[in-house]
Design a protein around this motif. Structure first.
Motif, PDB file in Angstrom:
ATOM      1  N   LYS A   1       0.827  -1.213   0.000  1.00 22.13           N
ATOM      2  CA  LYS A   1       0.000   0.000   0.000  1.00 22.13           C
ATOM      3  C   LYS A   1       0.859   1.261   0.000  1.00 22.13           C
ATOM      4  CE  LYS A   1      -3.866  -2.215   2.379  1.00 22.13           C
ATOM      5  NZ  LYS A   1      -4.743  -2.189   3.585  1.00 22.13           N
ATOM      6  N   ALA A   2       2.176   1.092   0.174  1.00 24.11           N
ATOM      7  CA  ALA A   2       3.120   2.217   0.219  1.00 24.11           C
ATOM      8  C   ALA A   2       2.780   3.215   1.321  1.00 24.11           C
ATOM      9  CB  ALA A   2       3.196   2.912  -1.136  1.00 24.11           C
ATOM     10  N   LYS A   3       2.146   2.748   2.381  1.00 21.87           N
ATOM     11  CA  LYS A   3       1.799   3.636   3.487  1.00 21.87           C
ATOM     12  C   LYS A   3       3.034   4.110   4.240  1.00 21.87           C
ATOM     13  CE  LYS A   3      -1.357   4.107   7.411  1.00 21.87           C
ATOM     14  NZ  LYS A   3      -0.360   4.609   8.374  1.00 21.87           N
ATOM     15  N   VAL A   4       4.073   3.286   4.259  1.00 22.63           N
ATOM     16  CA  VAL A   4       5.302   3.697   4.952  1.00 22.63           C
ATOM     17  C   VAL A   4       5.864   4.975   4.328  1.00 22.63           C
ATOM     18  CG1 VAL A   4       5.952   1.444   5.875  1.00 22.63           C
ATOM     19  CG2 VAL A   4       6.632   2.069   3.543  1.00 22.63           C
ATOM     20  N   PHE A   5       5.753   5.072   3.000  1.00 18.33           N
ATOM     21  CA  PHE A   5       6.224   6.286   2.329  1.00 18.33           C
ATOM     22  C   PHE A   5       5.373   7.480   2.748  1.00 18.33           C
ATOM     23  CE2 PHE A   5       6.248   9.427  -1.029  1.00 18.33           C
ATOM     24  CZ  PHE A   5       7.597   9.567  -1.310  1.00 18.33           C
ATOM     25  N   GLN A   6       4.064   7.315   2.769  1.00 13.64           N
ATOM     26  CA  GLN A   6       3.170   8.404   3.148  1.00 13.64           C
ATOM     27  C   GLN A   6       3.385   8.827   4.604  1.00 13.64           C
ATOM     28  OE1 GLN A   6       1.462  10.088   0.974  1.00 13.64           O
ATOM     29  NE2 GLN A   6       2.043   8.668  -0.666  1.00 13.64           N
ATOM     30  N   ASP A   7       3.644   7.845   5.465  1.00 12.45           N
ATOM     31  CA  ASP A   7       3.877   8.155   6.879  1.00 12.45           C
ATOM     32  C   ASP A   7       5.155   8.984   7.065  1.00 12.45           C
ATOM     33  OD1 ASP A   7       1.589   6.853   7.614  1.00 12.45           O
ATOM     34  OD2 ASP A   7       2.586   5.008   8.257  1.00 12.45           O
ATOM     35  N   LEU A   8       6.204   8.635   6.318  1.00 15.10           N
ATOM     36  CA  LEU A   8       7.438   9.411   6.413  1.00 15.10           C
ATOM     37  C   LEU A   8       7.299  10.754   5.709  1.00 15.10           C
ATOM     38  CD1 LEU A   8      10.246   6.725   5.942  1.00 15.10           C
ATOM     39  CD2 LEU A   8       9.482   7.823   8.051  1.00 15.10           C
ATOM     40  N   LYS A   9       6.542  10.773   4.627  1.00 15.06           N
ATOM     41  CA  LYS A   9       6.301  12.033   3.918  1.00 15.06           C
ATOM     42  C   LYS A   9       5.560  13.019   4.808  1.00 15.06           C
ATOM     43  CE  LYS A   9       4.176  13.908  -0.283  1.00 15.06           C
ATOM     44  NZ  LYS A   9       3.368  13.581  -1.503  1.00 15.06           N
ATOM     45  N   ALA A  10       4.639  12.509   5.631  1.00 13.91           N
ATOM     46  CA  ALA A  10       3.833  13.359   6.507  1.00 13.91           C
ATOM     47  C   ALA A  10       4.684  14.106   7.532  1.00 13.91           C
ATOM     48  CB  ALA A  10       2.771  12.527   7.215  1.00 13.91           C
ATOM     49  N   ILE A  11       5.855  13.548   7.870  1.00 11.98           N
ATOM     50  CA  ILE A  11       6.737  14.239   8.816  1.00 11.98           C
ATOM     51  C   ILE A  11       7.945  14.851   8.101  1.00 11.98           C
ATOM     52  CG2 ILE A  11       6.037  12.848  10.810  1.00 11.98           C
ATOM     53  CD1 ILE A  11       8.683  11.275  10.459  1.00 11.98           C
ATOM     54  N   GLY A  12       7.856  14.938   6.784  1.00  6.56           N
ATOM     55  CA  GLY A  12       8.903  15.598   6.013  1.00  6.56           C
ATOM     56  C   GLY A  12      10.163  14.789   5.828  1.00  6.56           C
ATOM     57  N   ARG A  13      10.051  13.465   5.913  1.00 10.02           N
ATOM     58  CA  ARG A  13      11.241  12.628   5.807  1.00 10.02           C
ATOM     59  C   ARG A  13      11.230  11.726   4.579  1.00 10.02           C
ATOM     60  NH1 ARG A  13      11.914  16.025   8.778  1.00 10.02           N
ATOM     61  NH2 ARG A  13      13.140  16.098  10.707  1.00 10.02           N
ATOM     62  N   ALA A  14      10.287  11.935   3.666  1.00  9.97           N
ATOM     63  CA  ALA A  14      10.274  11.193   2.402  1.00  9.97           C
ATOM     64  C   ALA A  14       9.785  12.136   1.313  1.00  9.97           C
ATOM     65  CB  ALA A  14       9.370   9.968   2.504  1.00  9.97           C
TER      66      ALA A  14
END
Length: 221
Positions: A163-176
């Motif tokens: 689901k690529a949620k790990v990317f979205q989770d890191l993106k949400a804190i400015g780390r992806a």
């Protein structure tokens, strides 16, 4: 008798100006417009910032693009699956320094970086360190497994999030911001450093920096 009306009239703009200035000051205090306001962050992550400051002089050469943590930041408890389809969380790795890497087969720099990550895992993995490379291909679940097998990358554990949620989770804190993304994480799940893009993780520069982060060797600063 003197007419005091003009004097009183002149005082009205002064009073209004005072109210406006006072209101702006209150607005700034409320909404954090002042530069002095900064979040204290998770106190458990202060040691990670200290580690980042310690190893910062080692972020050169092949790992010069690393951005060191300047404020305490605990990563979200990322969720994904292992090679058997069993659920895993970032917190399952507590007690180890981690290099969390997001990769995909459609990402050319990711594919080029994987052999170095595999070599890094072979050289430094153990009780104190592990590479957690999470694949985020969302279509063919066999494609990343085939890629690793054909490239003979056998030392990395296989983790995936379709689901690529790990990317979205890191993106949400400015780390992806793009792919690949790697975050050096301390044993408490706190950010030590982040890099957007690939790196030569098997290089002497990288090995020296990660050994210093894990305390395996004293950093020559």
């Amino acid at each position: 008798m003197l007419d005091k009306t003009p004097s009183a009239t002149r005082r009205i703009p002064i009073v209004i100006a005072t109210v406006v200035v006072g209101g702006l000051a209150g607005f700034a205090a409320l909404y954090g417009l002042g530069l002095s306001r900064a979040p204290s962050g998770d106190p458990t992550c202060r040691p990670a910032v200290a580690t980042a400051q310690k190893i910062a002089p080692l972020a050169h050469g092949e790992v010069a693009a690393l951005t060191m943590a300047s404020a305490p930041l605990k990563l979200p408890d990322l969720t994904f699956e292992d090679a058997d389809g069993k659920p895993k969380k970032l917190s399952d790795f507590r007690g180890k320094t981690l290099l969390v890497n997001l990769w995909a087969t459609w990402c050319v720099p990711c594919r080029k970086e994987m052999p170095a990550l595999d070599e890094l895992q072979g050289k430094l993995s153990g009780p104190n360190f592990e590479v957690v490379a999470i694949n985020i291909d969302t279509r063919d679940p066999e494609k990343p497994k085939t890629f690793l097998k054909e490239a003979n990358l056998t030392r990395l554990g296989y983790f995936n999030d379709q689901k690529a949620k790990v990317f979205q989770d890191l993106k949400a804190i400015g780390r992806a911001l793009g792919m690949p993304t790697s975050v050096l994480v301390d044993p408490q799940g706190c950010e030590i450093a982040t890099i957007a893009g690939p790196a030569e993780w098997a290089s002497e520069d990288a090995l020296k920096l990660i050994r210093a982060a894990t305390g395996k060797a004293a950093a020559s600063l």
